[in-house]
Scaffold this active site. Structure first.
Site, PDB file in Angstrom:
ATOM      1  N   LYS A 157      14.611  58.779  28.314  1.00 23.31           N
ATOM      2  CA  LYS A 157      14.566  60.218  27.912  1.00 23.31           C
ATOM      3  C   LYS A 157      13.571  60.017  26.809  1.00 23.31           C
ATOM      4  CE  LYS A 157      17.204  63.327  24.712  1.00 23.31           C
ATOM      5  NZ  LYS A 157      18.592  63.943  24.428  1.00 23.31           N
TER       6      LYS A 157
ATOM      7  N   ASP B 130      13.726  66.626  19.006  1.00 26.85           N
ATOM      8  CA  ASP B 130      14.818  67.591  19.529  1.00 26.85           C
ATOM      9  C   ASP B 130      15.123  68.663  18.334  1.00 26.85           C
ATOM     10  OD1 ASP B 130      16.806  68.893  20.788  1.00 26.85           O
ATOM     11  OD2 ASP B 130      18.109  67.246  20.997  1.00 26.85           O
TER      12      ASP B 130
ATOM     13  N   LYS C 284      19.716  73.173  15.995  1.00 25.52           N
ATOM     14  CA  LYS C 284      20.411  72.455  15.488  1.00 25.52           C
ATOM     15  C   LYS C 284      20.637  72.789  13.945  1.00 25.52           C
ATOM     16  CE  LYS C 284      19.722  68.260  18.207  1.00 25.52           C
ATOM     17  NZ  LYS C 284      20.910  68.100  18.727  1.00 25.52           N
TER      18      LYS C 284
ATOM     19  N   ASP D 280      14.822  61.065  19.155  1.00 24.51           N
ATOM     20  CA  ASP D 280      15.465  61.288  20.544  1.00 24.51           C
ATOM     21  C   ASP D 280      14.500  60.966  21.819  1.00 24.51           C
ATOM     22  OD1 ASP D 280      17.544  62.422  21.627  1.00 24.51           O
ATOM     23  OD2 ASP D 280      16.638  64.389  21.837  1.00 24.51           O
TER      24      ASP D 280
ATOM     25  N   ASP E  50      20.018  72.955  23.729  1.00 24.95           N
ATOM     26  CA  ASP E  50      20.243  71.565  23.030  1.00 24.95           C
ATOM     27  C   ASP E  50      20.555  70.436  23.900  1.00 24.95           C
ATOM     28  OD1 ASP E  50      19.860  69.621  20.949  1.00 24.95           O
ATOM     29  OD2 ASP E  50      21.620  70.511  20.119  1.00 24.95           O
TER      30      ASP E  50
ATOM     31  N   GLU F 272      19.349  69.118  26.387  1.00 29.60           N
ATOM     32  CA  GLU F 272      17.802  69.315  26.939  1.00 29.60           C
ATOM     33  C   GLU F 272      17.516  67.712  27.786  1.00 29.60           C
ATOM     34  OE1 GLU F 272      18.405  68.284  23.844  1.00 29.60           O
ATOM     35  OE2 GLU F 272      17.181  66.425  23.852  1.00 29.60           O
TER      36      GLU F 272
ATOM     37  N   ARG G  19      19.309  65.688  29.573  1.00 34.88           N
ATOM     38  CA  ARG G  19      19.577  65.782  31.190  1.00 34.88           C
ATOM     39  C   ARG G  19      18.873  66.637  31.863  1.00 34.88           C
ATOM     40  NH1 ARG G  19      25.502  68.344  29.379  1.00 34.88           N
ATOM     41  NH2 ARG G  19      24.954  66.960  27.460  1.00 34.88           N
TER      42      ARG G  19
HETATM   43  N1  BES Z   1      19.617  64.370  21.202  1.00 37.67           N
HETATM   44  C1  BES Z   1      20.978  64.826  21.377  1.00 37.67           C
HETATM   45  C2  BES Z   1      22.056  63.862  21.222  1.00 37.67           C
HETATM   46  C3  BES Z   1      22.359  63.245  19.905  1.00 37.67           C
HETATM   47  C4  BES Z   1      23.007  63.602  18.961  1.00 37.67           C
HETATM   48  C5  BES Z   1      21.481  61.954  19.836  1.00 37.67           C
HETATM   49  C6  BES Z   1      23.131  62.974  17.664  1.00 37.67           C
HETATM   50  C7  BES Z   1      21.773  61.258  18.495  1.00 37.67           C
HETATM   51  C8  BES Z   1      22.348  61.794  17.511  1.00 37.67           C
HETATM   52  C9  BES Z   1      21.027  65.932  22.420  1.00 37.67           C
HETATM   53  O1  BES Z   1      20.060  66.481  23.162  1.00 37.67           O
HETATM   54  C10 BES Z   1      21.932  66.975  22.099  1.00 37.67           C
HETATM   55  O2  BES Z   1      21.711  67.834  21.345  1.00 37.67           O
HETATM   56  N2  BES Z   1      23.362  66.815  22.752  1.00 37.67           N
HETATM   57  C11 BES Z   1      24.219  67.928  22.538  1.00 37.67           C
HETATM   58  C12 BES Z   1      24.847  68.445  23.958  1.00 37.67           C
HETATM   59  C13 BES Z   1      25.774  69.642  23.599  1.00 37.67           C
HETATM   60  C14 BES Z   1      24.701  70.745  23.455  1.00 37.67           C
HETATM   61  C15 BES Z   1      26.507  69.741  25.071  1.00 37.67           C
HETATM   62  C16 BES Z   1      25.312  67.241  21.702  1.00 37.67           C
HETATM   63  O3  BES Z   1      25.683  66.012  21.800  1.00 37.67           O
HETATM   64  O4  BES Z   1      25.661  67.853  20.624  1.00 37.67           O
HETATM   65 ZN    ZN Z   2      18.118  65.335  22.408  1.00 38.75          ZN
HETATM   66 MN    MN Z   3      19.497  68.062  22.106  1.00 34.04          MN
END
Ligand code: BES
Ligand code: ZN
Ligand code: MN
Length: 495
Positions: free
Chosen positions: A261, A266, A273, A284, A343, A345, A347
């Site tokens: 990824k 992000d 966020k 990210d 967010d 994204e 996946r």
């Molecule tokens: N890149 C983030 C995940 C992440 C969060 C990595 C904190 C490192 C530290 C990912 O793209 C994301 O935003 N995931 C969301 C998913 C949710 C919207 C279902 C998350 O984990 O909050």
């Molecule tokens: Zn992300």
């Molecule tokens: Mn995200």
């Protein structure tokens, strides 16, 4: 980065000296007697016993025939239990204590040549630093370690063992650098250009831009990219280390596949966020960074294996062209996805790249790495990354490689009940499954694009960077996964 040399044991006259001492053992007799027993007395006074992780610094020791700036003693733990990782960590600890010394000698002559090489590797891993953007730092604040001489009984063997380790360390450094770069510099196009540099190591590199991605039907990945002024890229890197040899076994011809990824920033997109901590999201692209560094490591040490590395590179931004929560996108597999949360994204990017990978390469296995969910941090914290897999044998090999390299993996479950959480009212699936089991439903989502092939997903959201120094990993980008996957390949998939 210091230069490393290996030499026969001889007491240095100047500079600094590191003594690696196993539990309950005496310091190097040549050094101790030159100090008239002063080193042993100092270590005793400091209650240094040689336990793993222990250290002690002696400044300006009185030595006959030598004027040394400092001696550092580092504990190796029980002599019978010293592993490659243990030797690396001792080296890393020594490097931190020697940071201000221009020249250091490391007394490793008690260790086998391979472990002496590991000590040097650990020192390099710890001494690495990213200072491209520091312009006003004073000399008195900079690390100075420039030359390290490792004393060993068999310098030639240590040198030979060190070469492939140094290639892997170079892969780690590349990953750390990519992950540390700020997102205004390292956008998808720039990251693709950095991949291009692997051609110098014999890696074949293909770069796909928006036109090609559209042709391949990458609707999910393009949906993430569409809000950004920076165009997406996919990079495919090929290392053919086993393919062309005569008599190579047929199964060795199908490549191993590593997929990363690569979200260079992000913001969350329209599902934006909060401001606090958003700067962390330059990291990210950590999964992609690890895949690039791994390919550099495999090529750098000429691993006898065929491997492909694929990275999906996008920036996730909010704008007038950004995708909306409730958009429906069509993936390369033909399956449709309702985007509930922009967010989630990573996946979406992996869905297309994973599908493309299995379809084009029919690989022996696919391993994807992604800073995918905050939920994996809630589940496992920062010590273990999560591994999700449809293949018990692969999962076990990964966990063992993790133990050996200190990049540890904890296996997480997959299953029907979690998969059901992805049901959509309008499309084949939605891109989020609610808060319960958030790291698992993210893995389930990816699994829908694996097409039943052997696969493991590493959620490295908690381990791709670190807020504190570890023995061989300065704080910041860790390059988690490079050493782990290099070890997996070396132990099970070469020759
Ligand atoms: N890149 C983030 C995940 C992440 C969060 C990595 C904190 C490192 C530290 C990912 O793209 C994301 O935003 N995931 C969301 C998913 C949710 C919207 C279902 C998350 O984990 O909050
Ligand atoms: Zn992300
Ligand atoms: Mn995200």
């Amino acid at each position: 980065m210091p230069d490393f040399a290996f030499a026969k044991p001889a007491l240095p006259k100047t500079g600094a000296l590191a003594l690696l001492i196993a539990e309950g053992e005496a310091p190097w007799p040549a050094a101790d007697s030159a100090s008239s027993g002063g080193i042993a007395r100092a270590l005793k006074a400091a209650e240094f016993t040689g336990k793993k992780g222990q250290s002690c610094t002696i400044l300006a020791p009185a030595m006959s025939g030598a004027t040394m700036s400092r001696i550092v003693a580092v504990g190796l733990g029980k002599a019978s239990e010293i592993t490659q990782l243990g030797a690396e960590e001792a080296g890393g600890t020594a490097a931190a204590l020697l940071a201000r010394e221009p020249h250091a000698t490391v007394a490793a002559q008690g260790l086998p040549a391979g472990l002496a090489a590991a000590v040097a590797t650990g020192m390099a891993l710890r001494a690495w630093r990213f200072d491209r953007y520091r312009t006003t730092e004073k000399d008195s604040e900079k690390p100075r370690l420039a030359k390290v001489t490792v004393l060993t009984d068999d310098a030639a063997a240590a040198r030979a063992a060190h070469a492939p380790m140094a290639a892997v360390a170079d892969g780690v450094f590349l990953t750390r650098e990519l992950v540390a770069e700020p997102p205004n510099v390292l956008n998808p196009a720039e990251l693709a250009q950095r991949c291009r540099r692997l051609e110098a190591l014999g890696v074949k590199v293909e770069i796909f831009g928006p036109k090609e991605l559209k042709k391949l039907g990458f609707g999910a990945m393009l949906g993430v990219a569409q809000g950004s002024a920076n165009e997406p890229r996919m990079v495919v890197m090929h290392w053919n280390g086993a393919g062309t040899r005569r008599g190579a076994r047929k199964e060795a011809a199908a490549p191993l596949a590593f997929i990363g990824k690569g979200v260079t920033f992000d913001s969350g997109g329209i599902s934006i966020k909060p401001a606090g901590g958003m700067e962390d999201m330059k990291w990210d692209m950590g999964g992609a960074g690890t895949v690039v560094g791994l390919m550099a490591a495999l090529a750098g040490r000429k691993a006898r294996v065929n491997a492909v590395g694929l990275v999906g590179l996008v920036e996730n931004m909010p704008s007038g062209t950004a995708q909306r929560p409730s958009d429906v996108v069509k993936t390369a597999s033909g399956q449709t996805v309702e985007v509930i949360n922009t967010d989630a994204e990573g996946r979406l990017v992996l869905a297309d790249v994973v599908w493309y990978c299995q379809h084009r390469f029919a690989p022996r296995f696919m391993i994807d790495l992604a800073t995918l969910t905050g939920a994996i941090i809630i589940a496992l914290g920062h010590d273990f990354a999560g591994v999700f897999s449809n293949d018990d044998a692969l999962s076990k090999q990964l966990q063992e490689a993790g133990e050996a390299t200190g990049e540890k993996l904890w296996r997480m479950p997959l299953g029907e009940a979690y998969d059901k959480q992805l049901k959509s009212d309008i499309a084949d699936m939605k891109n989020v499954g609610g808060r319960p089991g958030g790291a698992i439903t993210a893995a389930q989502f990816i699994q829908r694009f694996v097409n039943g092939k052997p696969w493991a997903h590493l959620d490295i959201a908690g381990t791709a960077w670190s807020s504190k120094d570890a023995a061989c990993v300065p704080k910041g980008a860790t390059a988690f996964g490079v050493r782990l996957l290099d070890r997996l390949v070396a132990d099970h998939y070469e020759k």
